[in-house]
Design a protein around this motif. Structure first.
Motif, short mmCIF file in Angstrom:
data_model
loop_
_atom_site.label_atom_id
_atom_site.label_comp_id
_atom_site.label_asym_id
_atom_site.label_seq_id
_atom_site.Cartn_x
_atom_site.Cartn_y
_atom_site.Cartn_z
N PRO A 161 0.69 -1.17 -0.10
CA PRO A 161 0.14 -0.03 -0.13
C PRO A 161 0.93 1.24 0.00
N ASN A 162 0.37 2.34 -0.49
CA ASN A 162 1.12 3.77 -0.45
C ASN A 162 1.07 4.03 0.96
N GLY A 163 1.81 5.02 1.23
CA GLY A 163 1.98 5.76 2.29
C GLY A 163 1.53 7.02 2.26
N GLY A 271 -8.43 15.09 9.04
CA GLY A 271 -9.44 15.56 9.95
C GLY A 271 -10.69 15.87 9.10
N THR A 272 -10.73 15.29 8.02
CA THR A 272 -11.97 15.60 7.12
C THR A 272 -12.74 14.38 6.62
N ALA A 273 -14.29 14.31 7.18
CA ALA A 273 -14.84 13.09 6.93
C ALA A 273 -15.04 12.49 5.60
N VAL A 274 -15.16 11.14 5.48
CA VAL A 274 -15.06 10.82 4.12
C VAL A 274 -16.27 10.09 3.63
N VAL A 275 -16.86 10.32 2.49
CA VAL A 275 -17.92 9.84 1.90
C VAL A 275 -17.54 9.22 0.64
N SER A 276 -17.57 8.02 0.27
CA SER A 276 -17.04 7.28 -1.17
C SER A 276 -17.97 6.43 -1.65
N THR A 277 -17.94 6.16 -3.12
CA THR A 277 -18.29 5.27 -3.75
C THR A 277 -17.38 3.96 -3.53
N ARG A 278 -18.03 2.82 -3.61
CA ARG A 278 -17.13 1.49 -3.29
C ARG A 278 -16.57 1.32 -4.53
N ASN A 279 -15.41 1.63 -4.78
CA ASN A 279 -14.71 1.81 -5.96
C ASN A 279 -13.43 0.77 -6.20
N GLY A 280 -13.32 0.00 -5.22
CA GLY A 280 -11.88 -0.95 -4.99
C GLY A 280 -10.94 -0.39 -4.25
N GLY A 281 -10.17 0.39 -4.68
CA GLY A 281 -8.94 0.71 -3.98
C GLY A 281 -9.11 1.39 -2.55
N VAL A 282 -10.21 2.20 -2.42
CA VAL A 282 -10.30 2.95 -0.99
C VAL A 282 -10.97 1.78 -0.16
N GLU A 283 -11.21 0.72 -0.47
CA GLU A 283 -12.02 -0.25 0.40
C GLU A 283 -11.13 -0.82 1.14
N ASP A 284 -9.59 -0.84 0.76
CA ASP A 284 -8.41 -1.27 1.83
C ASP A 284 -8.28 -0.55 3.01
N PHE A 285 -9.00 0.57 3.02
CA PHE A 285 -8.70 1.61 4.37
C PHE A 285 -9.98 2.11 4.75
N LEU A 323 -7.03 7.63 12.74
CA LEU A 323 -6.10 6.65 13.33
C LEU A 323 -5.64 5.55 12.03
N THR A 324 -6.56 5.45 11.24
CA THR A 324 -6.32 4.47 9.87
C THR A 324 -5.15 5.08 9.20
N ALA A 325 -5.59 6.40 8.83
CA ALA A 325 -4.43 7.28 8.06
C ALA A 325 -3.15 7.25 8.79
N SER A 326 -3.12 7.25 10.19
CA SER A 326 -1.58 7.51 10.81
C SER A 326 -0.87 6.26 10.46
N ARG A 327 -1.49 4.97 9.98
CA ARG A 327 -0.84 3.93 9.79
C ARG A 327 -0.17 3.78 8.51
N MET A 328 -0.44 4.70 7.83
CA MET A 328 0.15 4.79 6.32
C MET A 328 1.54 5.24 6.14
#
Length: 349
Positions: A161-163, A271-285, A323-328
């Motif tokens: 995964p990317n950092g 610190g921005t909330a996310v709304v996204s399609t189920r598009n593959g890549g973002v579903e890893d995190f 917390l999720t992003a901090s591990r990238m």
């Protein structure tokens, strides 16, 4: 170890796929590798080709032209007239970084690898598949991309995964109320869902009249972007964080397909909330109703409205997303990449 990355062109602005390569170039250099990044001179426009010719005459000029990203002094940047095997520098390992550069891999003298950042179904799918089926080790940026590669018969696929650059992409020192504000990446690439995003936010605006949109992109403002949306052109780094992410309560990703999804990860780190399609890549995190809201294209407007109006939900998602992003971690990604390289390079030696 001498490592060459091959990019299709020298970029004119901040593009995620290019940034991945430059990040790896920096990190692998820090690990003691000799890294060269090769680009092909611009085609089809004499003025742009002459610009590449001018900048390509010296390392300082190339670094100056790449103003949106700081390259380690130890990394060598090159622009060549044509992407041909003889134009590549001597190396131990050569990485293609796009399916078009992947066509070189059977002909290089060094150990070939392919860094696959997206499943490009928008191009000539038969030619894309022909390249992706080549028997070379592949590094996928997400499990979604890895699955596509394995479906094509690839056996040697690693997910790395990317950092993120956490010195840049971080919450504000003092967060101010962000109101009913949404950020949106603007791109006319068919994978990015431009029309879907605009339609969703237009629907949200009928429910929330004071909605503000911080749209941003690499190119000039599109003619069909609604006038009521603010557009930021060519921002990167601290300016992107300050003018877009920190001023938006929600980030909307309307992509039909993502290899990974930099703006989503960056928004989460800021610190921005996310709304996204189920598009593959973002579903890893991104996990629905845990650190983001995920929806199909017809449900985006409802999801954005819910995220904007439900403060408790938004706060919970923002905290979990951070917390999720901090591990990238780019350094961890580079170490994983070099381990994969060494495993195959040693067998070929």
């Amino acid at each position: 170890m001498r490592i060459t990355f091959v990019l299709p062109v020298f970029p004119r602005g901040p593009i995620g796929g290019f940034r991945v390569v430059y990040e790896y170039a920096n990190r692998l250099t820090a690990l003691g590798c000799e890294v060269t990044v090769v680009h092909e001179r611009w085609k089809g426009d004499v003025r742009e080709a002459m610009r590449d010719l001018w900048h390509g005459r010296s390392q300082p000029r190339l670094r100056s032209a790449l103003s949106w990203f700081e390259i380690d002094p130890g990394v060598r940047l090159v622009i060549v007239p044509e992407l041909e095997p003889h134009a590549l520098p001597p190396a131990d390992v050569t990485f293609a970084t796009h399916w078009k550069t992947g066509r070189l891999l059977p002909h290089v003298q060094s150990r070939p690898f392919h860094l696959v950042q997206a499943y490009d179904t928008w191009d000539d799918i038969e030619e894309v598949h022909e390249v992706l089926k080549l028997d070379v080790p592949k590094v996928a940026v997400s499990t979604y991309v890895a699955g596509k590669l394995e479906d094509l018969g690839n056996q040697h696929v690693a997910v790395v995964p990317n950092g993120l650059d956490h010195d840049t992409f971080r919450p504000p020192a003092e967060d101010r109320p962000r109101g009913h504000s949404v950020s949106l990446l603007v791109s006319k690439h068919p994978a990015k869902g431009f029309a879907t995003g605009v339609a969703a936010l237009s629907e949200v605006r009928r429910t929330i009249p004071d909605l503000t949109v911080n749209a941003f992109g690499v190119g000039p403002r599109p003619d069909d972007l609604p006038e009521w949306m603010t557009y930021h052109h060519g921002l990167s780094g601290e300016k992107l964080v300050d003018q877009v992410y920190h001023r938006s309560a929600v980030h909307l990703c309307s992509s039909a397909s993502e290899g990974w999804g930099f703006p989503v990860a960056e928004a989460m780190a800021c610190g921005t909330a996310v709304v996204s399609t189920r598009n593959g890549g973002v579903e890893d995190f991104c996990s629905h109703n845990e650190n983001a809201l995920l929806a199909d294209s017809t449900g985006l407007a409802e999801a954005v409205t819910r995220m904007l109006e439900d403060e408790a939900l938004r706060t919970r998602c923002v905290q979990a997303a951070y917390l999720t992003a901090s591990r990238m971690d780019w350094s961890a990604s580079a170490r994983s990449l070099i381990s994969f390289i060494r495993a195959f390079h040693s067998t070929a030696s």
